[in-house]
Structure formats: structure tokens, C-alpha cells
Write a protein that holds these residues in place. Structure first.
Motif, PDB file in Angstrom:
ATOM      1  N   ASP A   6       0.637  -1.067  -0.078  1.00  0.00           N
ATOM      2  CA  ASP A   6      -0.012   0.105  -0.072  1.00  0.00           C
ATOM      3  C   ASP A   6       0.964   1.397  -0.048  1.00  0.00           C
ATOM      4  O   ASP A   6       2.006   1.276   0.418  1.00  0.00           O
ATOM      5  CB  ASP A   6      -1.027  -0.087   1.052  1.00  0.00           C
ATOM      6  CG  ASP A   6      -1.706  -1.148   1.366  1.00  0.00           C
ATOM      7  OD1 ASP A   6      -2.390  -1.730   0.349  1.00  0.00           O
ATOM      8  OD2 ASP A   6      -1.813  -1.954   2.372  1.00  0.00           O
ATOM      9  N   PRO A   7       0.526   2.366  -0.427  1.00  0.00           N
ATOM     10  CA  PRO A   7       1.012   3.458  -0.368  1.00  0.00           C
ATOM     11  C   PRO A   7       1.268   4.032   1.152  1.00  0.00           C
ATOM     12  O   PRO A   7       0.529   3.974   1.802  1.00  0.00           O
ATOM     13  CB  PRO A   7      -0.003   4.659  -1.221  1.00  0.00           C
ATOM     14  CG  PRO A   7      -0.861   3.853  -2.058  1.00  0.00           C
ATOM     15  CD  PRO A   7      -0.935   2.583  -1.038  1.00  0.00           C
ATOM     16  N   LEU A   8       2.681   4.494   1.267  1.00  0.00           N
ATOM     17  CA  LEU A   8       3.097   4.539   2.806  1.00  0.00           C
ATOM     18  C   LEU A   8       3.791   6.012   2.731  1.00  0.00           C
ATOM     19  O   LEU A   8       4.545   6.420   1.678  1.00  0.00           O
ATOM     20  CB  LEU A   8       3.988   3.460   3.250  1.00  0.00           C
ATOM     21  CG  LEU A   8       4.933   3.946   4.601  1.00  0.00           C
ATOM     22  CD1 LEU A   8       3.955   3.967   5.729  1.00  0.00           C
ATOM     23  CD2 LEU A   8       5.914   2.825   4.829  1.00  0.00           C
ATOM     24  N   SER A   9       3.695   6.858   3.651  1.00  0.00           N
ATOM     25  CA  SER A   9       4.271   8.112   3.927  1.00  0.00           C
ATOM     26  C   SER A   9       4.869   7.961   5.229  1.00  0.00           C
ATOM     27  O   SER A   9       4.255   7.494   6.307  1.00  0.00           O
ATOM     28  CB  SER A   9       3.412   9.206   3.662  1.00  0.00           C
ATOM     29  OG  SER A   9       2.171   9.215   4.530  1.00  0.00           O
ATOM     30  N   ILE A  10       5.997   8.581   5.308  1.00  0.00           N
ATOM     31  CA  ILE A  10       6.652   8.938   6.671  1.00  0.00           C
ATOM     32  C   ILE A  10       6.866  10.238   6.683  1.00  0.00           C
ATOM     33  O   ILE A  10       7.732  10.984   5.898  1.00  0.00           O
ATOM     34  CB  ILE A  10       7.926   7.815   6.705  1.00  0.00           C
ATOM     35  CG1 ILE A  10       7.666   6.661   6.580  1.00  0.00           C
ATOM     36  CG2 ILE A  10       8.716   8.301   8.034  1.00  0.00           C
ATOM     37  CD1 ILE A  10       8.798   5.595   6.520  1.00  0.00           C
ATOM     38  N   TYR A  11       6.531  10.865   7.749  1.00  0.00           N
ATOM     39  CA  TYR A  11       6.676  12.356   8.100  1.00  0.00           C
ATOM     40  C   TYR A  11       7.501  12.255   9.523  1.00  0.00           C
ATOM     41  O   TYR A  11       7.529  11.679  10.489  1.00  0.00           O
ATOM     42  CB  TYR A  11       5.441  13.171   8.531  1.00  0.00           C
ATOM     43  CG  TYR A  11       4.416  12.903   7.373  1.00  0.00           C
ATOM     44  CD1 TYR A  11       4.349  14.354   6.563  1.00  0.00           C
ATOM     45  CD2 TYR A  11       3.724  11.909   7.069  1.00  0.00           C
ATOM     46  CE1 TYR A  11       3.627  14.295   5.528  1.00  0.00           C
ATOM     47  CE2 TYR A  11       2.850  12.098   5.784  1.00  0.00           C
ATOM     48  CZ  TYR A  11       2.635  13.115   5.014  1.00  0.00           C
ATOM     49  OH  TYR A  11       1.934  13.311   3.917  1.00  0.00           O
ATOM     50  N   THR A  12       8.811  12.930   9.249  1.00  0.00           N
ATOM     51  CA  THR A  12       9.811  13.210  10.303  1.00  0.00           C
ATOM     52  C   THR A  12       9.651  14.546  11.001  1.00  0.00           C
ATOM     53  O   THR A  12       9.467  15.528  10.152  1.00  0.00           O
ATOM     54  CB  THR A  12      11.026  12.872   9.719  1.00  0.00           C
ATOM     55  OG1 THR A  12      11.383  13.736   8.577  1.00  0.00           O
ATOM     56  CG2 THR A  12      11.104  11.477   9.289  1.00  0.00           C
ATOM     57  N   PHE A  13      10.142  14.558  12.158  1.00  0.00           N
ATOM     58  CA  PHE A  13       9.975  15.829  13.127  1.00  0.00           C
ATOM     59  C   PHE A  13      11.052  16.075  13.918  1.00  0.00           C
ATOM     60  O   PHE A  13      11.631  15.197  14.605  1.00  0.00           O
ATOM     61  CB  PHE A  13       8.748  15.764  14.014  1.00  0.00           C
ATOM     62  CG  PHE A  13       7.422  15.573  13.371  1.00  0.00           C
ATOM     63  CD1 PHE A  13       6.523  16.806  13.050  1.00  0.00           C
ATOM     64  CD2 PHE A  13       6.805  14.320  12.811  1.00  0.00           C
ATOM     65  CE1 PHE A  13       5.274  16.638  12.447  1.00  0.00           C
ATOM     66  CE2 PHE A  13       5.619  14.379  12.223  1.00  0.00           C
ATOM     67  CZ  PHE A  13       4.861  15.190  12.038  1.00  0.00           C
TER      68      PHE A  13
END
Length: 531
Positions: A212-219
Motif C-alpha cells: 500500500d502507499p506509505l508516507s513517513i513524516y519526520t519531525f
């Protein structure tokens, strides 16, 4: 798409600001209110038939608006929070992270699922993906409240454990279509794999195995984290890098990100751009997306990450137009097609369009008049991509401690913006202001490497490259992001660490660093596909 056909008397058309002309049979007019619009726009309304010229063409995707009365139709999400609880996160930092996680809980529905991973010297699977029924929220609240900060920073271990949760979704019958990882840290990795060079091959392997489409957001919190590492992770997984300069920005940053994830309207987006004829070659394709050359000079495809409600994506192409024996009322320039999964209707969708340009007989005076009436929206996108490229080159030079080159690159693009026909527009003025702030961030090695300038440049470049807002950016935002960011203002009270169902607010605490360079709002980084 607005289309205007040239009048037989060419002089009568010179006052018309046309967007180019599309195929009357394209299906943009037939799609429903929840569908993406595919538009084509030319920089000028006409090109004289007697001379070969390059033409700038903008191909645009416009996402539908997810109206407030239809928010319940949004796609449920699977969200995995990967949180740094190392010793440097003690005190106010871990308290505000807890507050923020409880706020995130308060914004999610029973059909959403949340997973929790925390890491110090080693990672810990605090909660596998769990439906947020009242019982699920109670379990998550108890786990969040029990988090304690101590130890080192095994960022890679936490990330891979979060990816394991996502990978295991394929065996679940309850998995949701939208899935994302939120990774927050305030320091350099001290344990596990410590560099992006070591992490990326493993990350790429996970992405390949996740269907599946995956997104990773980093902070990245404060000035002690590794922005190169965090940006590398987010870029590899279709996410965004957020630079959090002080404690008060933790909740707005998470709120901005969450608002986007709760307004996804399209996934699996593939755009194909083709030259309409053999004698109209494409010499350049500029975008912030991975571009595949199917046929050099004639066909390109690009995969575009999930699209949020109200968002737009713009690609600028340079097309070579040949001279023609005589005037042509409408000449085909580009053929474009878009396929995607409509998240609202849960169905595959396709839309197409053809871009045309008028090729009349023109006097030199008429040609100059047309050039003075360039389409402002196309100019904006050309300038946006120029700024992204300049910031990318300036950052690369700054990473090598070559600040003379960084300043030269930024000065060059600033001059081009200041002399643009659109220089007085609010959008271009904002770009000019950001370039000035970038120049200040490049004023010294200390300010760039230790004072947050590098992280700011990375974060703001991504904003414009991906045409997606972050917590410090007003451009490219949408209603959902703004609404949740406003609601996140409740995350400030020193005493509120309890269930998310009873939010409260009191006096806010703030912390800022005197060494922080001026903040920049809204930037990007385009990619030019080789012909």
C-alpha cells in the motif's frame, strides 16, 4: 479548463488572458465533485506560425474540496507514532509530546487505528495498530501517560519497528487505505544504524515489501537532530520533514500533518505527459516528483504521492514548436492522462486532456503584446521551481561549507524574481522574502550547521517542491490542516496529561533559541527530468 478560441481578427484577441485550449472531448467536464481536475495552461496565448519557438506549458492537478458536511466520508487511517523518549527529551519536551499524542487521539475516529512505538537506547513496541474504540483510546491514553524519558537514541530501531507494524497490516482484514508513520526525535542517533546511507537500503526494502502507499513524516525538534537523516527518511517515503524550533511548535506541527492525512482524496496517482506530434518534442519536464522517461522527448510518466483535499500539483514542460507553412487556428501541443484511486468513492478513475496553442500570422508588435500578457499562474510555477532548484543548490554548497557559492546561487534567483513581470504579485513577493531569509541562514557556518539554518532550508525547500504546507507555512494549506492546527492550541497546559476526551487549555509556555535564524515560510525543490 477555460478555453478561448482566437478571433479571425487577431488584434481583437490580444486583450484575452487565455489558459490554452483543451480537447472538447476531455472528461474533465464529466467528472464528479470528488474527482481530480486535469488542466493544461500555456504561458502565452499564441505563438507566430512563421518561427520555431519553445513554449512553456503547465500541467495541473486540482484536488476536490472535502466539504465540512462530508468529512465523515473521509478515508479512515492507520497511523503509527514513533517517539523519541531518550534522556534529552525529559521535562517539558516529553510532557508536550504526550499532550500532542493525546490531542491526536482526540481527533481520530473509532474506525481509525493507532500504533505506538517509543525508542531510547532500544525500541519498544508499546501498542500494535489498534482500532480507536473507547477501549482502544483508553489503552492508548494509559500507554502515552506512562512514557518516561531516559537513555540513548536508537532511531533506526524505532523506525524499523514502526515499519514492521505497517508491513504486518497485509495480514489484517481491518487495515485502512491511508497509512502513515510519524517519527519525532530531538537528537543525533547514538545507537543502531546512525546514517541515512545505512538506513535507506533497509527502508527501501520495507517500502518494496509494503503493497500500500506509505508516507513517513519526520519531525526534528531543536538544533540537535540530524536534518540530513530525517529529510532522507521522509523523501524516501513520500512524506515531509518538519523542523520544530521550539516546544510550542510540537502540537501545530503534528496538527498540520494530521490534518493532511485526514483529508486524503486520491492515491496511486500516475500522470502521463506526451508530445502531441512528432514535431513538438518535449525538451524539459520540471516537477518535484520521480519522473520516468518512457520515450525521450516524447513521453514521460510520474508517480505522485497521495493528494489532500484542495491541493494542487503543477508540472512545467518546455515544448518545441516548429514553424508551419501557414496560420493554424489551434495546434495540438501536449496530450495528458491521469489515473488514480478516488479515496472518497473507493474506485479507480481516469481523466485526460489535450493542450492546444494558436499559431496565427503576427506582426512583431503583436508578438510583443502577447508576450506582455503572459499567464501569471504559469509564471508563478516557473518561479517556484527556480526557487526550489536554487535552494537545493545553495543547501548542497552549504553542506560543503561553501557559503560563497550558496550566496551567489541565491542572489541570482533573487534578481530573476525581482525583474519578473510578476514581481509585484503577493506570491512572488513571498518567494523573494524567503530567498532573503535563506541568505541570512547562510550567513555563517555556525548559523547554518548549528543554528538551525540547514534544517530550515531542508524543510522549506520541501514545502515548495511538493506544494504542501508545513506548520510554519501558509501556502498550499487546506481547511482540514488549518482546523486541526487551530484546535492544537489547547496543547499547552502544564497540568493536562489525561484522557483526550476532555481537552482543556490554560496559559501557554514558550521557549525559543537566540541562535535561531529568521524563519522562512513556504518553499520547494523541483526536479528536471532529462529528455
Amino acid at each position: 479548463l477555460t478555453s478561448v478560441k482566437p478571433d479571425r481578427s487577431w488584434s481583437s484577441c490580444l486583450c484575452v488572458r487565455t489558459m490554452g485550449v483543451t480537447d472538447p472531448n476531455n472528461n474533465n467536464d464529466e467528472v464528479g465533485p470528488s474527482s481530480i481536475k486535469l488542466l493544461g495552461t500555456t504561458l502565452v496565448s499564441a505563438v507566430p506560425h512563421s518561427s520555431p519557438q519553445d513554449l512553456n506549458v503547465m500541467v495541473s492537478l486540482k484536488a476536490p474540496v472535502l466539504e465540512e458536511d462530508k468529512v465523515s466520508t473521509r478515508a479512515p487511517i492507520d497511523l503509527v507514532a514513533v517517539i523519541d523518549r531518550s534522556g534529552s527529551m525529559s521535562g517539558e519536551r516529553i510532557r508536550l509530546v504526550k499532550e500532542t499524542l493525546l490531542f491526536v487521539l482526540s481527533q481520530l475516529r473509532p474506525d481509525d487505528r493507532l500504533g505506538l512505538v517509543s525508542f531510547a537506547s532500544s525500541p519498544n513496541m508499546d501498542m500494535t495498530l489498534t482500532e480507536l474504540t473507547p477501549g482502544g483510546k483508553a489503552q492508548a491514553t494509559k500507554i502515552v501517560n506512562s512514557m518516561q524519558a531516559s537513555g540513548g537514541t536508537n532511531l533506526s530501531g524505532g523506525l524499523f519497528m514502526g515499519l514492521d507494524q505497517v508491513k504486518d497490516r497485509q495480514f489484517s482484514r481491518n487495515k485502512n487505505g491511508v497509512v502513515s508513520i510519524l517519527l519525532l526525535t530531538d537528537g543525533q542517533a547514538t545507537d543502531g544504524i546512525k546514517s541515512i546511507a545505512g538506513i535507506k537500503p533497509v527502508l527501501d526494502g520495507y517500502i518494496k515489501d509494503i503493497p500500500d502507499p506509505l508516507s513517513i513524516y519526520t519531525f526534528g525538534f531543536g538544533h540537535g537532530h540530524d536534518p540530513t537523516l530525517l529529510r532522507g527518511i521522509s523523501d524516501a517515503a513520500n512524506g515531509m520533514f518538519y523542523f520544530i524550533q521550539n516546544k510550542d511548535e510540537i502540537a501545530p506541527a503534528f496538527g498540520d500533518c494530521l490534518g493532511g492525512l485526514l483529508s486524503v482524496v486520491a492515491q496511486n496517482i500516475v500522470l502521463t505527459i506526451s508530445s502531441a506530434k512528432d514535431d513538438t518534442p518535449i525538451s524539459e519536464v520540471r516537477s518535484g516528483f520521480n519522473t520516468t522517461v518512457v520515450k525521450p522527448h516524447h513521453e514521460y510518466t510520474m508517480k505522485i504521492p497521495d493528494l489532500y483535499s484542495e491541493e494542487g500539483r503543477d508540472i512545467v514542460c518546455v515544448v518545441g514548436l516548429p514553424a508551419t507553412p501557414g496560420p493554424v487556428e489551434l495546434s495540438e501541443v501536449l496530450k495528458c492522462s491521469l489515473t488514480y484511486t478516488n479515496v472518497i468513492t473507493k474506485s479507480p478513475s481516469t481523466t485526460t486532456t489535450i493542450v492546444h496553442i494558436a499559431r496565427p500570422a503576427m506582426t512583431p508588435e503583436q508578438e510583443e503584446e502577447v508576450k506582455r500578457q503572459q499567464n501569471v499562474e504559469v509564471l508563478h510555477q516557473i518561479h517556484r521551481l527556480d526557487v526550489v532548484q536554487a535552494m537545493k543548490e545553495a543547501s548542497e554548497a552549504g553542506d560543503k561549507n561553501d557559503f560563497v557559492q550558496s550566496k551567489a546561487v541565491l542572489s541570482k534567483v533573487a534578481k530573476s524574481l525581482e525583474t519578473s513581470p510578476a514581481a509585484s504579485d503577493a506570491y512572488v513577493q513571498k518567494l523573494i522574502g524567503e530567498i532573503g531569509q535563506a541568505q541570512e541562514a547562510m550567513s555563517s557556518s555556525h548559523g547554518y550547521m548549528q543554528g538551525g539554518g540547514q534544517a530550515q532550508m531542508y524543510a522549506q525547500s520541501a514545502v515548495h517542491a511538493k506544494q504542501r504546507s508545513n506548520h510554519s507555512s501558509s501556502l498550499y494549506s487546506n481547511k482540514a490542516k488549518r482546523s486541526i492546527k487551530e484546535a492544537s492550541a489547547s496543547v499547552s497546559a502544564p497540568s493536562r496529561i489525561h484522557a483526550p476526551s476532555a481537552p482543556s487549555s490554560s496559559s501557554s509556555s514558550s521557549s525559543s533559541s537566540s541562535s535561531t535564524p529568521p524563519s522562512m515560510s513556504d518553499t520547494v525543490d523541483p526536479v528536471a527530468a532529462p529528455p
